[in-house]
Design a protein around this motif. Structure first.
Motif, PDB file in Angstrom:
ATOM      1  N   LEU A  24     -17.324 -24.730  15.243  1.00 29.53           N
ATOM      2  CA  LEU A  24     -16.649 -25.539  16.268  1.00 29.53           C
ATOM      3  C   LEU A  24     -15.217 -25.808  15.790  1.00 29.53           C
ATOM      4  O   LEU A  24     -14.928 -25.667  14.605  1.00 29.53           O
ATOM      5  N   PRO A  25     -14.312 -26.198  16.689  1.00 27.51           N
ATOM      6  CA  PRO A  25     -12.930 -26.434  16.253  1.00 27.51           C
ATOM      7  C   PRO A  25     -12.824 -27.419  15.087  1.00 27.51           C
ATOM      8  O   PRO A  25     -13.621 -28.353  14.984  1.00 27.51           O
ATOM      9  N   PHE A  26     -11.838 -27.175  14.245  1.00 27.62           N
ATOM     10  CA  PHE A  26     -11.559 -28.007  13.069  1.00 27.62           C
ATOM     11  C   PHE A  26     -11.482 -29.484  13.473  1.00 27.62           C
ATOM     12  O   PHE A  26     -10.814 -29.817  14.454  1.00 27.62           O
ATOM     13  N   GLY A  27     -12.164 -30.315  12.742  1.00 21.80           N
ATOM     14  CA  GLY A  27     -12.106 -31.755  13.005  1.00 21.80           C
ATOM     15  C   GLY A  27     -13.116 -32.257  14.020  1.00 21.80           C
ATOM     16  O   GLY A  27     -13.228 -33.466  14.239  1.00 21.80           O
ATOM     17  N   SER A  28     -13.881 -31.335  14.621  1.00 19.53           N
ATOM     18  CA  SER A  28     -14.843 -31.739  15.666  1.00 19.53           C
ATOM     19  C   SER A  28     -15.862 -32.783  15.188  1.00 19.53           C
ATOM     20  O   SER A  28     -16.385 -33.544  15.982  1.00 19.53           O
ATOM     21  N   ARG A  29     -16.166 -32.719  13.890  1.00 16.51           N
ATOM     22  CA  ARG A  29     -17.225 -33.590  13.376  1.00 16.51           C
ATOM     23  C   ARG A  29     -16.774 -35.042  13.153  1.00 16.51           C
ATOM     24  O   ARG A  29     -17.598 -35.917  12.852  1.00 16.51           O
ATOM     25  N   GLN A  79     -26.658 -37.873   9.359  1.00 15.34           N
ATOM     26  CA  GLN A  79     -27.187 -37.262  10.587  1.00 15.34           C
ATOM     27  C   GLN A  79     -26.240 -37.412  11.787  1.00 15.34           C
ATOM     28  O   GLN A  79     -26.207 -36.559  12.676  1.00 15.34           O
ATOM     29  N   THR A  80     -25.462 -38.494  11.819  1.00 19.81           N
ATOM     30  CA  THR A  80     -24.615 -38.771  12.986  1.00 19.81           C
ATOM     31  C   THR A  80     -23.641 -37.616  13.279  1.00 19.81           C
ATOM     32  O   THR A  80     -23.497 -37.188  14.418  1.00 19.81           O
ATOM     33  N   GLY A  81     -22.995 -37.117  12.221  1.00 16.90           N
ATOM     34  CA  GLY A  81     -22.036 -36.025  12.392  1.00 16.90           C
ATOM     35  C   GLY A  81     -22.729 -34.746  12.845  1.00 16.90           C
ATOM     36  O   GLY A  81     -22.186 -33.977  13.645  1.00 16.90           O
ATOM     37  N   LEU A  82     -23.941 -34.526  12.337  1.00 15.30           N
ATOM     38  CA  LEU A  82     -24.696 -33.328  12.717  1.00 15.30           C
ATOM     39  C   LEU A  82     -25.131 -33.434  14.181  1.00 15.30           C
ATOM     40  O   LEU A  82     -25.088 -32.449  14.926  1.00 15.30           O
ATOM     41  N   ASP A  83     -25.500 -34.646  14.592  1.00 13.79           N
ATOM     42  CA  ASP A  83     -25.882 -34.865  16.005  1.00 13.79           C
ATOM     43  C   ASP A  83     -24.681 -34.619  16.927  1.00 13.79           C
ATOM     44  O   ASP A  83     -24.827 -34.017  17.990  1.00 13.79           O
TER      45      ASP A  83
END
Ligand code: 2AM
Length: 224
Positions: free
Chosen positions: A148-153, A168-172
Motif C-alpha cells: 500500500l502507499p508509503f505511510g498508509s499504516r 493489531q490496530t495498524g494491521l487492521d
C-alpha cells in the motif's frame, strides 16, 4: 564495541498533547456511541465478536482496553531488539525532530472486532520520520502483491478488544485499505454525524471524516 551515548526507546512516535488527547478520546467515545445506536452495524458486528450474551452486547464495555498515552507510533524498537532501530534512532530526521512539535491530521476513524483506531494522513515533513517497510502485506502470497502507499499504516490506537495487542490496530487499518484499493464496494453504509461509515464485511468499518481532526503532538521516544 562501539559506544552509544543514548538508550534506544521502546518505540518512537508522536505523542498527543493533553488537550488533543482529550479531544481524541471524546471523538472515540462519540464514535462508539453512534455505532451502538446503529442497528445495521451492531447486527453484523456482534456476529464476529466473542461474547457471552449477544443480546446484552455493549460496545463501550467490549473496547475497555485503551492506551494510557495516546500516540502515533513511527518505529517500534523494543529497546533496540527490533531490526533497523539503531539506524532509525541515529537518522538525521529523528535527530532533527526529537522533542519538536507536529500537528497530525486525523482523516478517518475505524473499527474492527479487534481494534478501534484513528487514521493519520502524514504530510511530507512527517513522512521523513516514517520507516520503510511498514506497509508490507504479510499475507500468504505477499510476493505478488504491491505494498500500500508509503505511510498508509499511520494511526493512533484508541482501543483494543480483550486479549488483543495494540500492534493489531495498524494491521487492521492496512486490511481495510487493501480491500478499498482492490475495489471492494462497502457491504453497507451508515450516515453518522461526522461522515459516512463504510463497512467492508466481517465487522470492518471506516468512517471518513468530512472534516479532518488536527491533533497537536510532540515527537519523542517512549520508555515505560
Ligand atoms: P500501535 O502503534 O498500533 O498502537 C507499544 O506496544 C506501541 O508500539 C503500541 O503503540 C503498538 O501499536 C506499537 N507496536 C508494537 N509492536 C509493533 C510492531 N511490531 N510494529 C509496529 N508497531 C508496534
Amino acid at each position: 564495541q562501539s559506544f552509544r551515548a543514548y538508550i534506544i526507546p521502546y518505540f518512537f512516535g508522536w505523542f498527543l498533547l493533553r488537550r488533543s488527547a482529550r479531544e481524541m478520546r471524546e471523538n472515540a467515545e462519540d464514535f462508539l456511541n453512534q455505532l451502538s445506536n446503529s442497528e445495521v452495524f451492531l447486527k453484523e458486528f456482534v456476529s464476529y465478536v466473542e461474547c457471552q450474551s449477544k443480546e446484552k452486547f455493549d460496545l463501550q464495555e467490549y473496547f475497555q482496553k485503551r492506551p494510557r498515552v495516546l500516540h502515533c507510533t513511527t518505529k517500534f524498537c523494543n529497546y533496540g531488539k527490533d531490526p533497523g532501530c539503531e539506524a532509525y534512532a541515529e537518522s538525521e530526521a529523528v535527530e532533527d525532530s526529537y522533542s519538536k512539535a507536529f500537528t497530525l491530521n486525523v482523516v478517518a476513524l475505524f473499527v474492527t472486532p479487534r481494534t478501534v483506531g484513528a487514521r493519520v494522513l502524514l504530510n511530507k515533513h512527517q513522512e521523513v520520520l516514517w520507516p520503510k517497510g511498514q506497509e508490507r502485506d504479510e499475507g500468504e502470497d505477499s510476493t505478488e502483491k504491491a505494498d500500500l502507499p508509503f505511510g498508509s499504516r499511520a494511526h493512533i490506537t484508541l482501543a483494543c478488544a480483550p486479549g488483543v495487542k495494540a500492534v493489531q490496530t495498524g494491521l487492521d487499518l492496512l486490511q481495510i485499505l487493501k480491500l478499498i484499493e482492490e475495489g471492494k464496494q462497502p457491504t453497507f453504509q451508515v450516515d453518522l454525524q461526522k461522515g459516512q461509515l463504510c463497512c467492508y464485511g466481517e465487522g470492518q468499518c471506516i468512517l471518513n471524516l468530512t472534516k479532518p481532526i488536527e491533533v497537536k503532538t510532540i515527537f519523542s521516544g517512549f520508555y515505560p
